[in-house]
Motif scaffolding. Structure first.
Motif, PDB file in Angstrom:
ATOM      1  N   PRO A  71     -46.275 -52.230  -4.006  1.00 58.61           N
ATOM      2  CA  PRO A  71     -47.014 -52.824  -2.565  1.00 58.61           C
ATOM      3  C   PRO A  71     -46.095 -52.004  -1.611  1.00 58.61           C
ATOM      4  O   PRO A  71     -45.310 -52.539  -1.228  1.00 58.61           O
ATOM      5  N   LEU A  72     -47.493 -50.712  -0.778  1.00 56.37           N
ATOM      6  CA  LEU A  72     -46.945 -51.187   0.329  1.00 56.37           C
ATOM      7  C   LEU A  72     -47.830 -50.647   1.722  1.00 56.37           C
ATOM      8  O   LEU A  72     -48.869 -51.074   0.963  1.00 56.37           O
ATOM      9  N   PRO A  73     -47.398 -50.999   2.729  1.00 54.50           N
ATOM     10  CA  PRO A  73     -47.967 -51.505   3.692  1.00 54.50           C
ATOM     11  C   PRO A  73     -49.578 -50.637   4.455  1.00 54.50           C
ATOM     12  O   PRO A  73     -48.980 -49.191   4.056  1.00 54.50           O
ATOM     13  N   PHE A  74     -50.657 -51.077   3.754  1.00 52.44           N
ATOM     14  CA  PHE A  74     -51.916 -49.721   3.528  1.00 52.44           C
ATOM     15  C   PHE A  74     -51.641 -48.861   5.410  1.00 52.44           C
ATOM     16  O   PHE A  74     -52.235 -47.976   5.419  1.00 52.44           O
ATOM     17  N   GLU A  75     -51.426 -49.202   5.985  1.00 52.15           N
ATOM     18  CA  GLU A  75     -51.150 -49.265   7.736  1.00 52.15           C
ATOM     19  C   GLU A  75     -50.539 -47.629   7.893  1.00 52.15           C
ATOM     20  O   GLU A  75     -50.723 -46.863   8.290  1.00 52.15           O
ATOM     21  N   SER A  76     -49.179 -48.114   6.998  1.00 51.05           N
ATOM     22  CA  SER A  76     -48.518 -46.844   7.476  1.00 51.05           C
ATOM     23  C   SER A  76     -48.442 -46.127   5.690  1.00 51.05           C
ATOM     24  O   SER A  76     -46.851 -45.867   5.796  1.00 51.05           O
ATOM     25  N   TYR A  77     -49.210 -46.722   4.750  1.00 48.07           N
ATOM     26  CA  TYR A  77     -48.550 -46.211   3.683  1.00 48.07           C
ATOM     27  C   TYR A  77     -48.284 -44.752   3.957  1.00 48.07           C
ATOM     28  O   TYR A  77     -46.935 -44.591   2.546  1.00 48.07           O
ATOM     29  N   THR A  78     -48.882 -44.023   3.487  1.00 48.74           N
ATOM     30  CA  THR A  78     -48.279 -42.204   4.007  1.00 48.74           C
ATOM     31  C   THR A  78     -47.444 -42.115   4.221  1.00 48.74           C
ATOM     32  O   THR A  78     -46.344 -41.135   3.966  1.00 48.74           O
ATOM     33  N   THR A  79     -46.457 -42.577   5.120  1.00 53.47           N
ATOM     34  CA  THR A  79     -45.664 -41.957   5.830  1.00 53.47           C
ATOM     35  C   THR A  79     -44.773 -43.018   5.664  1.00 53.47           C
ATOM     36  O   THR A  79     -43.881 -42.284   5.105  1.00 53.47           O
ATOM     37  N   THR A  80     -44.538 -44.248   4.846  1.00 51.22           N
ATOM     38  CA  THR A  80     -43.441 -44.722   4.088  1.00 51.22           C
ATOM     39  C   THR A  80     -43.386 -43.754   2.751  1.00 51.22           C
ATOM     40  O   THR A  80     -42.389 -43.242   2.410  1.00 51.22           O
TER      41      THR A  80
END
Length: 419
Positions: A71-80
């Motif tokens: 799981p990656l944080p939604f608000e920075s998902y694509t950047t991460t």
């Protein structure tokens, strides 16, 4: 710095088309030990349990393969995600949000999916965003309209009408929703309406509101900015007044979680319904309020794809086919509305959505998928997202000149849309 990082990462997506394998189908399932990693945006325990159950079933038939969900944080998902790819640490499989679909599909970063279970059962509307050159590059495992969850106890406490009754009477509008949100705040001190996952940062989620005014972020061909069009100015003016004048919505920096009873209403998708399993208050789910342009629906999509740079692309593609087959799609439908025509009916979905009534599923999900528009997406999504977010910051203050701020948004967007 964040823009430069995102741009550098997205350049890797463009280079991926030149990587090993070209546009060909990946190799077959490997026989040696394999650990697949799949990035997702949800850390919800119920979601993870279901995913792990499906992975365990796959492992029973392929003992050498294990799957880790990351799981990656939604608000920075694509950047991460794109930063991981740029650093050579990309996953084998990834959820791709609709806003970045053009980048991932058009760049050649994903392998074509040619061994899916019953591909003819997928609706054309759901697959459109994930296709290129007649091939499907990501499986639309979630095609989920947004609805309005309402805390019926708070609304009753504030002496407000039931949104469900207003829907029946044809009176469920944004004017009425804002008025009810303001009344709840004034009479109980609790927040009124929350656009979940917006938090004055993820502006794309505001399309769940502005679409009711007939506004759009850019033209259908993606070349013309729509932020300073009259429809958007009217929509953003209504939002600004709701926040800073009527107090119908909490302002910047104020956290209010509907699912713990901290707001009267929230806009989100049915994947969140599991958070209401042990709710201590009465609740309902209704369609989005009608805007000046009438009734509408907005759909959020997520595609599941296999990264071409994966060292285990063949095995990953096989797991993706299993993860999304008809049987597992029916299970996933509990949280993520399916793209399969055979499963898109309230009766079928009700079997795996015990918290939601067939009528709620019909009005919000089934009808929403049939009539909805997908959230904004564009090539260069990371740079566009950062640019718009920064340009909108001056709007989220009392007394802001809405038209002037939106003119500035378009000034910054114009060269990006022209790329």
């Amino acid at each position: 710095m964040r823009i430069r990082t995102a741009l550098a990462a997205l350049s890797v997506l463009a280079l991926a088309a030149c990587g090993d394998g070209g546009g060909s189908t990946p190799a077959a399932v490997e026989t040696g030990p394999v650990e697949l990693r799949m990035t997702i945006w949800s850390a919800n325990e119920a979601h993870l349990k279901l995913f792990n159950d499906i992975a365990a079933q796959y492992k029973s038939a392929h003992p050498n393969v294990s799957v880790k969900f990351d799981p990656l944080p939604f608000e920075s998902y694509t950047t991460t995600l794109t930063t991981q790819i740029a650093g050579g640490n990309g996953p084998d499989l990834a959820w791709v949000l609709e806003e970045s679909a053009p980048d991932f599909v058009g760049s050649g970063a994903l392998v074509p999916l040619e061994n899916l279970d019953q591909p003819d059962d997928l609706t054309p509307a759901a697959t459109k965003l994930w296709q290129s050159g007649g091939k499907l590059y990501a499986y639309p495992f979630s095609t989920s309209p947004f609805g309005m969850f309402v805390n019926t106890d708070l609304l009753k406490q504030a002496g407000q009408d039931s949104p469900a009754d207003l829907v029946t009477a044809g009176q469920w509008t944004w004017d009425k929703a804002f008025a009810e949100g303001a009344a709840v705040n004034a009479k109980t001190g609790t927040a009124g309406i929350v656009v979940r996952d917006f938090d004055y940062k993820t502006w794309g989620n505001l399309s769940t509101v502005w679409t009711g005014w007939g506004a759009q972020a850019w033209s259908a061909d993606g070349k013309t900015c729509g932020f300073n069009a009259p429809e958007m100015v009217d929509a953003m003016t209504a939002l600004h007044q709701a926040v800073f004048t009527a107090k119908a919505m909490p302002g910047p920096g104020v956290a209010a979680d509907f699912f713990t009873g901290q707001s009267a209403m929230t806009i989100t998708q049915i994947s969140r319904a599991s958070l209401l399993k042990d709710a201590k208050f009465g609740w309902d789910l209704v369609p989005l309020p009608a805007g000046p342009k009438g009734k509408y629906s907005v759909v959020g999509q997520a595609g599941l794809g296999v990264l071409k740079k994966s060292k285990h692309a063949g095995t990953a593609a096989d797991f993706l086919s299993f993860f999304t087959n008809a049987a597992n799609s029916a299970k996933l439908a509990q949280y993520f509305p399916p793209a399969r025509k055979s499963q898109l009916n309230a009766e079928t979905m009700a079997k795996t959505n015990p918290l939601l009534k067939p009528a709620q599923l019909q009005s919000v999900v089934i009808d929403g998928i049939s009539n909805g528009v997908v959230k904004p997406s564009h090539t260069g999504s990371a740079e566009i997202a950062q640019n718009v977010r920064a340009s909108l910051d001056p709007l989220w203050k009392p007394g802001a000149d809405v038209k002037s701020v939106l003119d500035t948004v378009c000034t910054g967007l114009k060269p990006l849309l022209a790329k």
